[in-house]
Enzyme design. Structure first.
Site, PDB file in Angstrom:
ATOM      1  N   GLU A 117       9.034 -40.898   0.666  1.00  0.00           N
ATOM      2  CA  GLU A 117       9.536 -42.260   0.618  1.00  0.00           C
ATOM      3  C   GLU A 117      10.324 -42.434  -0.663  1.00  0.00           C
ATOM      4  OE1 GLU A 117       7.822 -46.799   1.135  1.00  0.00           O
ATOM      5  OE2 GLU A 117       6.490 -45.182   0.531  1.00  0.00           O
ATOM      6  N   GLY A 170      15.369 -35.850  -7.652  1.00  0.00           N
ATOM      7  CA  GLY A 170      16.042 -34.716  -8.271  1.00  0.00           C
ATOM      8  C   GLY A 170      15.940 -33.506  -7.383  1.00  0.00           C
ATOM      9  N   GLU A 213      22.371 -34.799  -5.385  1.00  0.00           N
ATOM     10  CA  GLU A 213      21.009 -35.297  -5.168  1.00  0.00           C
ATOM     11  C   GLU A 213      21.000 -36.824  -5.063  1.00  0.00           C
ATOM     12  OE1 GLU A 213      18.203 -33.836  -4.656  1.00  0.00           O
ATOM     13  OE2 GLU A 213      18.811 -31.752  -4.946  1.00  0.00           O
ATOM     14  N   PRO A 237       7.488 -25.171 -21.670  1.00  0.00           N
ATOM     15  CA  PRO A 237       7.143 -24.068 -20.757  1.00  0.00           C
ATOM     16  C   PRO A 237       6.115 -24.472 -19.700  1.00  0.00           C
ATOM     17  CG  PRO A 237       7.064 -23.346 -23.050  1.00  0.00           C
ATOM     18  CD  PRO A 237       7.248 -24.828 -23.078  1.00  0.00           C
ATOM     19  N   ASP A 238       5.314 -25.495 -20.006  1.00  0.00           N
ATOM     20  CA  ASP A 238       4.235 -25.843 -19.080  1.00  0.00           C
ATOM     21  C   ASP A 238       4.503 -27.127 -18.303  1.00  0.00           C
ATOM     22  OD1 ASP A 238       2.633 -23.656 -19.949  1.00  0.00           O
ATOM     23  OD2 ASP A 238       2.269 -24.772 -21.800  1.00  0.00           O
ATOM     24  N   GLU A 260      19.487 -38.824  -1.960  1.00  0.00           N
ATOM     25  CA  GLU A 260      18.290 -39.667  -2.085  1.00  0.00           C
ATOM     26  C   GLU A 260      18.580 -41.116  -1.722  1.00  0.00           C
ATOM     27  OE1 GLU A 260      15.338 -38.571  -2.865  1.00  0.00           O
ATOM     28  OE2 GLU A 260      15.742 -36.571  -3.638  1.00  0.00           O
TER      29      GLU A 260
END
Lengths: 249, 249
Positions: free
Chosen positions: A131, A58, A74, A100-101, A78
Site C-alpha cells: 500500500e 524506493g 521509482e 554497513p548494517d 510508486e
DNA sequence: GCAAAAGTGTTCGTAGTACACCCATGA
DNA sequence: TCATGGGTGTACTACGAACACTTTTGC
C-alpha cells in the site's frame, strides 16, 4: 575515488565478482503540503524484513541507470503519476546512507532523494508495495530500516532550503496565490508569518514569482479572491527569507 | 530503497552475484587556504585509465566500512596525517556521483566528501598514488574521470556554507587571528571584505569565536599583533554573513 | 452586518555599509 | 619615518518586524 586502477588499497587485483558486492538503491522522501500539514509518501512493506511496517518508497538502481534516473523511475511507479509530470518535479539528492548494517540482508548503499510535489495525487499503491499512502509527517510509527533518519534529514534540508532558495513554489500547483505560498512556509517551518511582510518580501524578490496576466482570481474558501502567480525564473533568494527563530537564536 | 525484499522491481529473485555488481568508492575534495589562495589536494594517477593525470584522492569502500569511515581512512593514508588529527578534521558528505559511464572499467558509484584542513601539512604522496600535492584551485589541467565536476561542486558548496555556518574556522589552526579568518572568506569567495565590519560581525555573533584568555598575541608579518581566538561552540550563523554579490545579484 | 482573507501603508529598530581615525609593530 | 595590519567609532541606509487600515468576498 574510482581513481587508481580497480585494485585499490585492499583487494590486490580487484575482481568484481570476487566478494559480496554492494547493492545500490535509492530512497525517496516525497513531501507535500495538504490541509496545512506536511505529508510524506510512505509504502507498507510486503515482505520481510520489516514486513507490514511503513517505509520510504524506493528501489534498486539498475545497471545502466544513474541514481537520479532510478529515483524518477521509482517515483513514477510508486505514485502512478505520468512520466511527463514526474519529469518536471523537483527532485534533489539528499545524501547517501552507507552504514554497513543498515540492511540485515546484504550490503546496501542507498542514495536518498527529496521530492517536493504540489497537489495531492492520491497514490495508487502500485508497484510491489502492499500500500502507498500520504501520511502526516510524524503521525506514523517508526519506519523500517534507517528511514526515520532519512526522513528527518529531508525535512531539515527542505526547511533550510526554503530560506535561501525559491524551492517553496515546488510545493504549489503551477498557478498559486501568495496565501498558498505562505502556507508552505508556515507548514514546513511550523510558524506563523506576517502576511503583509511576506507579501512584500516575495514580490520584491526579483524572479521569485510572476503575476499571471489575465486578471483571473481564485477563492481559497471565503474572503477576498487573491491574485494568481507562477513560479519565476529565479532559483536563489537574495537576501534570504529567514525563519523567525533564526533572528532570536 | 533497500525497502522491500531484495528482489525489488526488476530482478525477480535478487542474487547478489548474478550480474555485474556495483563498486562503491569515496572521492575526497580536500581544500585548504595557503598563501591567500585556495588549494586542493591532488594525486597523480599511477595506472590506466588516466595514468599520469591528476585526480582527487579516494578509494574503495571496504565491505565493513561506511563511506564516512572510508573517507577518513583514505584521507589519513593520502595525507600522512596521524589518525588522531584526521579524526578531528571537518569532513562532510558532498553528494554521490552515479553516472553509469563515469568509470570505463566497471560500474562505480562514488560518494564524494569535502574536507577542510587548516595548516599546510605537505602530503607525502603515500599510499599507491604516484604523487600527492597541494595545487592552487584551477591551476591544474583537467582532472581524471568526473573529478572536475566534483571539485567544482565542492568549491560551490563550501562557498555557500561559509555564509550561514561557522565552517570557516575549519580552515584555521586551533588558534587564529581575525585577519586569518577574514582571509578564508576572501580567498574562498574571491572578494575583499571590510575589515572593521567583518570584525564586528564575527565578534557579535554569539559562539562564533572565543577570545583566548592569556593575552598572547601573534604577528602575521608586520603590523600590530592581533588577538587570538578559538572556534566557538556555535555551528550556525544567525543571521548569515552574505557574500557581497549576494546583495546586488 | 460579520467573519475571513487579500492587499496597502506607516512606523520603528536593528543590522549591514562605508568610511575616518588611532594603535602597535617591523624595516 | 613609513608601511602594514589591528582595532575603534560613527553616520547613513536598507530591510525586516509590528501593526493599523481598507477591500472584497461568503454566509
Amino acid at each position: 575515488m574510482n581513481g587508481r586502477t580497480p585494485p585499490p588499497r585492499p583487494p590486490e587485483g580487484y575482481d568484481p565478482h570476487a566478494f559480496e558486492p554492494f547493492a545500490v538503491t535509492v530512497d525517496l522522501a516525497v513531501l507535500t503540503v495538504r490541509e496545512e500539514r506536511l505529508h510524506v509518501l510512505l509504502v507498507q512493506r510486503a515482505h520481510e524484513p520489516h514486513a507490514g511496517e511503513w517505509a520510504l518508497p524506493g528501489g534498486f538502481v539498475l545497471p545502466r541507470e544513474s541514481a537520479e534516473t532510478a529515483a524518477r523511475r521509482e517515483l513514477a511507479e510508486e505514485t502512478g503519476l505520468p512520466a511527463g509530470t514526474v519529469a518536471g518535479l523537483h527532485l534533489e539528492q539528499l545524501r547517501t546512507y552507507s552504514d554497513p548494517d543498515r540492511d540485515p540482508r546484504m550490503r546496501v548503499v542507498s542514495v536518498a532523494f527529496t521530492a517536493l510535489v504540489p497537489g495531492l495525487p492520491e497514490p495508487r499503491g502500485g508497484g510491489d508495495a502492499a500500500e502507498a499512502r500520504w501520511l502526516p509527517y510524524g503521525e506514523h510509527g517508526p519506519l523500517a530500516f534507517d528511514h526515520d533518519r532519512i526522513l528527518a534529514d529531508a525535512r531539515e534540508r527542505v526547511g533550510a532550503k526554503l530560506e535561501y532558495t525559491c524551492l517553496a513554489t515546488a510545493f504549489c500547483p503551477p498557478e498559486f496565490t501568495l496565501g498558498e505560498l505562505r502556507q508552505v512556509y508556515e507548514t514546513v517551518w511550523g510558524v506563523e508569518l506576517d502576511r503583509p511582510n511576506f507579501r512584500r518580501k516575495v514580490l520584491t524578490t526579483p524572479g521569485f514569482v510572476r503575476p499571471v496576466e489575465g486578471p483571473p482570481r481564485r477563492t481559497g474558501g471565503r474572503g477576498k479572491p487573491a491574485a494568481l502567480y507562477r513560479a519565476g525564473e529565479a532559483t536563489a533568494l537574495h537576501p534570504p527569507l529567514l525563519r523567525p527563530e533564526g533572528r532570536s537564536a
